[in-house]
Write a protein that holds these residues in place. Structure first.
Motif, PDB file in Angstrom:
ATOM      1  N   LEU A  68      40.606  51.604  44.185  1.00 26.94           N
ATOM      2  CA  LEU A  68      40.747  50.214  43.753  1.00 26.94           C
ATOM      3  C   LEU A  68      41.431  50.279  42.398  1.00 26.94           C
ATOM      4  CD1 LEU A  68      40.043  47.226  44.430  1.00 26.94           C
ATOM      5  CD2 LEU A  68      38.009  47.518  42.982  1.00 26.94           C
ATOM      6  N   VAL A  69      42.645  49.774  42.330  1.00 29.12           N
ATOM      7  CA  VAL A  69      43.518  49.993  41.171  1.00 29.12           C
ATOM      8  C   VAL A  69      43.750  48.690  40.418  1.00 29.12           C
ATOM      9  CG1 VAL A  69      45.735  50.939  40.402  1.00 29.12           C
ATOM     10  CG2 VAL A  69      44.662  51.795  42.520  1.00 29.12           C
ATOM     11  N   LEU A  70      43.698  48.773  39.103  1.00 24.03           N
ATOM     12  CA  LEU A  70      43.985  47.635  38.236  1.00 24.03           C
ATOM     13  C   LEU A  70      45.376  47.826  37.651  1.00 24.03           C
ATOM     14  CD1 LEU A  70      42.385  45.125  37.253  1.00 24.03           C
ATOM     15  CD2 LEU A  70      41.720  46.446  35.246  1.00 24.03           C
ATOM     16  N   LEU A  71      46.274  46.885  37.911  1.00 19.59           N
ATOM     17  CA  LEU A  71      47.653  46.942  37.427  1.00 19.59           C
ATOM     18  C   LEU A  71      47.881  45.775  36.474  1.00 19.59           C
ATOM     19  CD1 LEU A  71      50.641  47.837  37.443  1.00 19.59           C
ATOM     20  CD2 LEU A  71      50.920  46.589  39.596  1.00 19.59           C
ATOM     21  N   GLY A  72      48.028  46.058  35.178  1.00 13.10           N
ATOM     22  CA  GLY A  72      48.076  44.979  34.208  1.00 13.10           C
ATOM     23  C   GLY A  72      49.236  45.071  33.230  1.00 13.10           C
ATOM     24  N   ALA A  73      49.629  43.902  32.726  1.00 11.58           N
ATOM     25  CA  ALA A  73      50.669  43.811  31.700  1.00 11.58           C
ATOM     26  C   ALA A  73      50.709  42.389  31.188  1.00 11.58           C
ATOM     27  CB  ALA A  73      52.035  44.213  32.260  1.00 11.58           C
ATOM     28  N   ARG A  74      51.300  42.216  30.027  1.00  8.55           N
ATOM     29  CA  ARG A  74      51.559  40.887  29.502  1.00  8.55           C
ATOM     30  C   ARG A  74      52.691  40.248  30.322  1.00  8.55           C
ATOM     31  NH1 ARG A  74      49.280  37.472  27.398  1.00  8.55           N
ATOM     32  NH2 ARG A  74      50.555  36.903  25.595  1.00  8.55           N
ATOM     33  N   PRO A  75      52.921  38.934  30.195  1.00 15.46           N
ATOM     34  CA  PRO A  75      53.992  38.284  30.962  1.00 15.46           C
ATOM     35  C   PRO A  75      55.360  38.932  30.740  1.00 15.46           C
ATOM     36  CG  PRO A  75      52.581  36.635  29.946  1.00 15.46           C
ATOM     37  CD  PRO A  75      52.151  37.964  29.396  1.00 15.46           C
ATOM     38  N   ALA A 181      37.779  49.026  50.618  1.00 12.03           N
ATOM     39  CA  ALA A 181      38.794  50.062  50.395  1.00 12.03           C
ATOM     40  C   ALA A 181      38.230  51.449  50.701  1.00 12.03           C
ATOM     41  CB  ALA A 181      39.309  50.004  48.964  1.00 12.03           C
ATOM     42  N   CYS A 182      37.001  51.701  50.264  1.00 10.61           N
ATOM     43  CA  CYS A 182      36.362  52.998  50.511  1.00 10.61           C
ATOM     44  C   CYS A 182      36.085  53.207  51.996  1.00 10.61           C
ATOM     45  CB  CYS A 182      35.058  53.093  49.726  1.00 10.61           C
ATOM     46  SG  CYS A 182      35.263  53.209  47.941  1.00 10.61           S
ATOM     47  N   LYS A 183      35.566  52.182  52.646  1.00  7.74           N
ATOM     48  CA  LYS A 183      35.196  52.282  54.060  1.00  7.74           C
ATOM     49  C   LYS A 183      36.420  52.463  54.952  1.00  7.74           C
ATOM     50  CE  LYS A 183      32.939  49.637  57.763  1.00  7.74           C
ATOM     51  NZ  LYS A 183      32.253  48.358  58.100  1.00  7.74           N
ATOM     52  N   ALA A 184      37.497  51.707  54.663  1.00  7.43           N
ATOM     53  CA  ALA A 184      38.683  51.726  55.530  1.00  7.43           C
ATOM     54  C   ALA A 184      39.737  52.739  55.085  1.00  7.43           C
ATOM     55  CB  ALA A 184      39.304  50.331  55.579  1.00  7.43           C
ATOM     56  N   GLY A 185      39.558  53.339  53.903  1.00  8.31           N
ATOM     57  CA  GLY A 185      40.538  54.308  53.415  1.00  8.31           C
ATOM     58  C   GLY A 185      41.844  53.672  52.986  1.00  8.31           C
ATOM     59  N   LEU A 186      41.746  52.503  52.341  1.00  6.91           N
ATOM     60  CA  LEU A 186      42.932  51.781  51.893  1.00  6.91           C
ATOM     61  C   LEU A 186      43.112  51.928  50.385  1.00  6.91           C
ATOM     62  CD1 LEU A 186      42.338  48.464  53.887  1.00  6.91           C
ATOM     63  CD2 LEU A 186      43.466  50.568  54.655  1.00  6.91           C
ATOM     64  N   ILE A 187      44.317  51.652  49.925  1.00  5.33           N
ATOM     65  CA  ILE A 187      44.603  51.608  48.484  1.00  5.33           C
ATOM     66  C   ILE A 187      44.812  50.146  48.128  1.00  5.33           C
ATOM     67  CG2 ILE A 187      46.223  52.248  46.663  1.00  5.33           C
ATOM     68  CD1 ILE A 187      46.861  54.769  48.357  1.00  5.33           C
ATOM     69  N   VAL A 188      43.889  49.593  47.352  1.00  3.93           N
ATOM     70  CA  VAL A 188      43.933  48.182  46.984  1.00  3.93           C
ATOM     71  C   VAL A 188      44.281  48.059  45.505  1.00  3.93           C
ATOM     72  CG1 VAL A 188      42.650  46.016  46.840  1.00  3.93           C
ATOM     73  CG2 VAL A 188      42.257  47.574  48.764  1.00  3.93           C
ATOM     74  N   VAL A 189      45.370  47.365  45.220  1.00  2.00           N
ATOM     75  CA  VAL A 189      45.856  47.194  43.849  1.00  2.00           C
ATOM     76  C   VAL A 189      45.716  45.729  43.461  1.00  2.00           C
ATOM     77  CG1 VAL A 189      47.819  47.445  42.284  1.00  2.00           C
ATOM     78  CG2 VAL A 189      47.507  49.074  44.190  1.00  2.00           C
ATOM     79  N   LEU A 190      45.007  45.475  42.372  1.00  2.00           N
ATOM     80  CA  LEU A 190      44.842  44.120  41.865  1.00  2.00           C
ATOM     81  C   LEU A 190      45.666  43.953  40.595  1.00  2.00           C
ATOM     82  CD1 LEU A 190      41.045  43.662  42.513  1.00  2.00           C
ATOM     83  CD2 LEU A 190      42.752  41.956  43.107  1.00  2.00           C
ATOM     84  N   ILE A 191      46.646  43.065  40.649  1.00  2.00           N
ATOM     85  CA  ILE A 191      47.421  42.736  39.452  1.00  2.00           C
ATOM     86  C   ILE A 191      46.562  41.866  38.543  1.00  2.00           C
ATOM     87  CG2 ILE A 191      49.440  41.467  38.613  1.00  2.00           C
ATOM     88  CD1 ILE A 191      50.905  42.343  41.143  1.00  2.00           C
ATOM     89  N   THR A 192      46.609  42.137  37.253  1.00  2.00           N
ATOM     90  CA  THR A 192      45.767  41.394  36.326  1.00  2.00           C
ATOM     91  C   THR A 192      46.542  40.919  35.104  1.00  2.00           C
ATOM     92  OG1 THR A 192      43.746  41.459  34.987  1.00  2.00           O
ATOM     93  CG2 THR A 192      45.022  43.470  35.102  1.00  2.00           C
ATOM     94  N   GLN A 193      46.105  39.807  34.577  1.00  2.00           N
ATOM     95  CA  GLN A 193      46.630  39.323  33.300  1.00  2.00           C
ATOM     96  C   GLN A 193      46.003  40.118  32.155  1.00  2.00           C
ATOM     97  OE1 GLN A 193      45.527  35.173  33.388  1.00  2.00           O
ATOM     98  NE2 GLN A 193      47.508  34.556  34.191  1.00  2.00           N
ATOM     99  N   ILE A 194      46.734  40.192  31.068  1.00  2.00           N
ATOM    100  CA  ILE A 194      46.257  40.829  29.836  1.00  2.00           C
ATOM    101  C   ILE A 194      46.106  39.750  28.773  1.00  2.00           C
ATOM    102  CG2 ILE A 194      46.840  42.459  28.000  1.00  2.00           C
ATOM    103  CD1 ILE A 194      46.009  43.774  30.656  1.00  2.00           C
ATOM    104  N   ASP A 195      45.006  39.794  28.047  1.00  2.00           N
ATOM    105  CA  ASP A 195      44.742  38.788  27.027  1.00  2.00           C
ATOM    106  C   ASP A 195      45.811  38.807  25.943  1.00  2.00           C
ATOM    107  OD1 ASP A 195      43.230  37.698  24.461  1.00  2.00           O
ATOM    108  OD2 ASP A 195      42.128  37.021  26.224  1.00  2.00           O
ATOM    109  N   ARG A 196      46.159  37.630  25.448  1.00  2.00           N
ATOM    110  CA  ARG A 196      47.218  37.532  24.445  1.00  2.00           C
ATOM    111  C   ARG A 196      46.852  38.196  23.131  1.00  2.00           C
ATOM    112  NH1 ARG A 196      47.058  31.012  23.133  1.00  2.00           N
ATOM    113  NH2 ARG A 196      44.894  30.914  22.434  1.00  2.00           N
ATOM    114  N   THR A 197      45.567  38.466  22.893  1.00  2.00           N
ATOM    115  CA  THR A 197      45.170  39.161  21.663  1.00  2.00           C
ATOM    116  C   THR A 197      45.759  40.570  21.602  1.00  2.00           C
ATOM    117  OG1 THR A 197      43.118  39.900  22.729  1.00  2.00           O
ATOM    118  CG2 THR A 197      43.024  37.859  21.424  1.00  2.00           C
TER     119      THR A 197
END
Length: 239
Positions: A68-75, A181-197
């Motif tokens: 389970l992957v977190l993919l983040g960046a500012r706009p 993801a663990c049960k099915a053997g998948l790679i799940v990537v969640l795109i995330t926002q990054i705080d403006r701070t």
């Protein structure tokens, strides 16, 4: 090679220059390329293509079924582009790729594929795009019951999954996606926002402490993180 901006932003600059100066897009692209130190856009594109293939293959090679992957960046740092490129790389590797987005329309996604020089027709049935307003963890899990192990799923984006009141809490959805993801053997990537701070932090890249969380979730559920800034990627395994 270090460009002043990601390639898709350079292409947008070229389109703007073409309209402003009333010149052909090819000429505008060459003008942008010369500012980046290349004699022509074709030379810039060839260099980027070689580098991109290596980067995405390296990133994919560091992900394993069950992640389970977190993919983040500012706009405007290319997080959606990176998610799409990861899917394209997975498809070239003989896998399937799913892109779920609550942020973009079908036309938006097709335009972004064009910006990374990908013709959707070449992806055939291995690429699945879903822009439904019903996207949430139960909806996604229900659709993916029979997909093969190693399939790459990118969800755009984390903070929108519980925007509907009838959807489960965000923390519950992330936990469900991790278990699936663990049960099915998948790679799940969640795109995330990054705080403006983050912009005032002085750090070279965001990290897990910079993730914008309007609703609390357990970030230790993620097995890997990938943060982008100024065209560079920082990858980490979550301990």
């Amino acid at each position: 090679m270090r460009l002043s901006a990601p390639v898709f932003q350079l292409k947008r600059s070229a389109k703007s220059l073409s309209r402003k100066e009333n010149i052909s897009l090819n000429l505008a692209l060459d003008c942008i390329a010369k500012k980046e130190g290349f004699q022509s856009w074709s030379l810039l594109a060839a260099r980027v293509s070689a580098s991109r293939s290596s980067n995405e293959l390296e990133l994919l090679s560091r992900l394993t079924p069950g992640d389970l992957v977190l993919l983040g960046a500012r706009p405007r740092q290319g997080k959606t582009m990176t998610g799409l490129k990861l899917i394209v790389t997975a498809i070239k590797d003989g896998r399937q790729g799913f892109f779920y987005t609550l942020e973009y329309t079908l036309k938006d996604v097709l335009n972004r594929l064009e910006e990374i020089d990908v013709n959707p027709a070449t992806l055939a049935d291995n690429f699945k795009l879903d822009t439904s307003d019903n996207i949430c963890a139960p909806y996604i899990i229900d659709q993916l019951q029979s997909v093969p192990c190693g399939t790459v799923i990118v969800i755009d984006y984390l903070q929108l999954l519980d925007q509907k009141r009838q959807n489960p809490k965000l923390s519950t959805q992330v936990s469900e996606l991790k278990s699936f993801a663990c049960k099915a053997g998948l790679i799940v990537v969640l795109i995330t926002q990054i705080d403006r701070t983050y912009d005032l932090s002085g750090k070279s890249h965001p990290d897990i402490s910079d993730v914008r969380l309007p609703n609390p979730i357990d970030l230790t559920l993620f097995t890997k993180t990938c943060f982008l800034h100024n065209g560079e990627i920082q990858f980490q395994t979550v301990v």
